[in-house]
Each structure stands twice: as C-alpha cells, then as structure tokens.
Design a protein around this motif. Structure first.
Motif, short mmCIF file in Angstrom:
data_model
loop_
_atom_site.label_atom_id
_atom_site.label_comp_id
_atom_site.label_asym_id
_atom_site.label_seq_id
_atom_site.Cartn_x
_atom_site.Cartn_y
_atom_site.Cartn_z
N ARG A 1 0.90 -1.20 0.00
CA ARG A 1 0.07 -0.11 0.01
C ARG A 1 0.82 1.22 -0.01
O ARG A 1 0.69 2.18 -0.44
CB ARG A 1 -0.92 0.14 1.28
N ASP A 2 2.11 1.26 0.52
CA ASP A 2 2.91 2.42 0.77
C ASP A 2 3.63 2.75 -0.57
O ASP A 2 4.36 3.89 -0.68
CB ASP A 2 3.94 2.28 1.68
N VAL A 3 3.34 1.75 -1.63
CA VAL A 3 3.66 2.24 -3.03
C VAL A 3 2.95 2.82 -3.70
O VAL A 3 3.35 3.89 -4.47
CB VAL A 3 4.04 0.94 -3.77
N LEU A 4 1.56 2.87 -3.42
CA LEU A 4 0.64 3.75 -4.13
C LEU A 4 0.82 5.10 -4.45
O LEU A 4 0.78 5.77 -5.47
CB LEU A 4 -0.81 3.41 -3.60
N ALA B 1 -1.22 8.54 -6.23
CA ALA B 1 -2.61 7.82 -5.42
C ALA B 1 -2.68 8.14 -4.14
O ALA B 1 -1.61 8.27 -3.34
CB ALA B 1 -2.61 6.38 -5.83
N ILE B 2 -3.95 8.14 -3.65
CA ILE B 2 -4.00 8.14 -2.24
C ILE B 2 -4.52 7.09 -1.67
O ILE B 2 -5.63 6.41 -1.87
CB ILE B 2 -5.20 9.35 -1.81
N PRO B 3 -3.57 6.42 -0.74
CA PRO B 3 -3.75 4.81 -0.32
C PRO B 3 -4.83 4.85 0.73
O PRO B 3 -5.09 5.80 1.75
CB PRO B 3 -2.61 4.61 0.16
N VAL B 4 -5.84 3.99 0.73
CA VAL B 4 -6.75 3.55 1.69
C VAL B 4 -6.82 2.06 1.91
O VAL B 4 -6.68 1.40 1.23
CB VAL B 4 -8.01 4.12 1.01
#
Length: 226
Positions: free
Chosen positions: A127-130, A135-138
């Motif tokens: 998720r931390d790659v988004l 992108a805004i990770p959720v």
C-alpha cells in the motif's frame, strides 16, 4: 451492443486474482461477454503451478466496457514496465465504463498513469507504493473513485466483482452470483487481526519481489523503493 469485460493476462500474475472475479462476472447475461486479453494467445506461467491462456489479443479488444487487471508479485512489477501492456491499458481505460484491479494490479494502473489523485487500495504489503504513482492509499477491501475500482489482496477481488455485477446488472443478479459460487466465507482461523500484523517485518520479501520484477528497469525500481 454486447459489453465486453476484459481481464488482462500477463506472465507471473496470481491466478486467483483473475479467475476469482471472472467466475463472478461470468454470471452476467448475454448483454455481456468476458474475454481474457494478452499480447498473444500463448499460455503463460502464473505464480502457482498452473498456466493460463488468453482468449483474445490486445489488438482484437480495443474498446472494452470494463477492464480488470489482476496482481501478483515479481511478475506484476515486471508488467509495470511493459509499455505494450500499459499503452493498451491507457487506450482501453479512456473509453471504458470501469477500469478495475485486484491486489497489486493497482500498481499497474498506477504505472499507466491512471491513479493520479485518486483513492486506491492494493495488497496491504504494497500500500505504501501507491503514493509513488500519485494515488491516495486507503485501507479498504475495495474502493471506487470515479471509474476506477481497486481491490485489496487476492480474495478481495471477489468482493469487488460482486460490486461490479451489482453496478452493471442490479442487486438481484449480484446476490444470485454470490449464491451460485457459495461465497459465504468462514475461515477456520477466524478473521485477520490487523492490529497484530507486523507489516514492517514483511518488507524484505516485498522489496525482493520488486527487485526481481524490475531487475531490467533500475530507474523504475529506484522510484518505487526510494
């Protein structure tokens, strides 16, 4: 006019990321057709001991109604640098009603420039790659932002596919699909206690997948790991 749902196939993907959602959307009636698209019709390795083959090429499917991009590990990062795949995805997404991904397939959407400024999810380990793709990770099972729908890891693709069937054909059809595949999970170990998951301890494995997939693309590797 028949509405085409195109599932993207590339080497090294996770088979369930493709087959799970496809099994759900296959219940849609004759207004829809499902295809699996790739560069050619050769069977490809997945990240399990099973090979999959496409039913159509990128050149044969140019304006699908919906696109679904599965994820994986090293194979997915290699796909993030596959300009033939990315170019097709940009073109198809421009006219598609929905562009969706499962697991790390969202990173391929990001590499194609489709997640800029959008809320998105992916496998928890990546998720931390988004944000590297704007992108805004959720931390959600699946999330929709405009015409982009992204699902978290592997099995979440089934949830997302049920959402798509509901959007395309209504709740009754989606409930039928859920019943047909008997999607009523009761894992023997219970649910995941996310507060107890030591995500940093998995980072070496995640970074090794990136290094393996992007060994021939050092600039993109540096961007995603820096």
């Amino acid at each position: 006019m028949t509405k085409t749902i195109a599932y993207v196939l590339y080497p090294g993907l996770t088979a369930l990321d493709l087959v799970g959602p496809l099994t759900v959307t296959a219940v849609l009636d004759g207004d829809f057709e499902t295809v699996v698209v790739a560069r050619d019709l050769e069977t490809l390795d997945t990240d399990a001991p099973i090979r999959l083959g496409a039913t159509a090429t990128f050149d044969e499917v140019t304006a699908p109604y919906a696109v679904v991009v599965p994820g994986g590990t090293a194979g997915t990062f290699a796909a993030c640098a596959d300009e033939r795949l990315l170019d097709w995805l940009r073109t198809a997404s421009a006219t598609a009603e929905v562009t969706a991904s499962v697991c790390t397939g969202s990173l391929i959407l990001g590499a194609a420039g489709l997640l800029e400024g959008r809320r998105a999810t992916t496998h928890w380990g990546f998720r931390d790659v988004l944000p590297k793709f704007g992108a805004i990770p959720v931390a959600e099972r699946w999330v929709q932002d405009g015409g982009i729908v992204t699902a978290a890891g592997v099995s979440a693709g089934i949830d997302m596919a049920l959402h798509l069937v509901r959007e395309f054909a209504g709740e009754e059809v989606a409930r039928f699909a859920q019943l047909l595949i008997e999607y009523d999970p009761l894992p023997p170990l219970g649910g995941i206690d996310w507060d107890e998951v030591d995500i940093p301890s998995f980072k070496p494995y995640m970074q090794e997948a990136m290094r393996a997939g992007l060994a021939d693309h050092p600039e993109l590797l540096a961007r995603l790991t820096g």
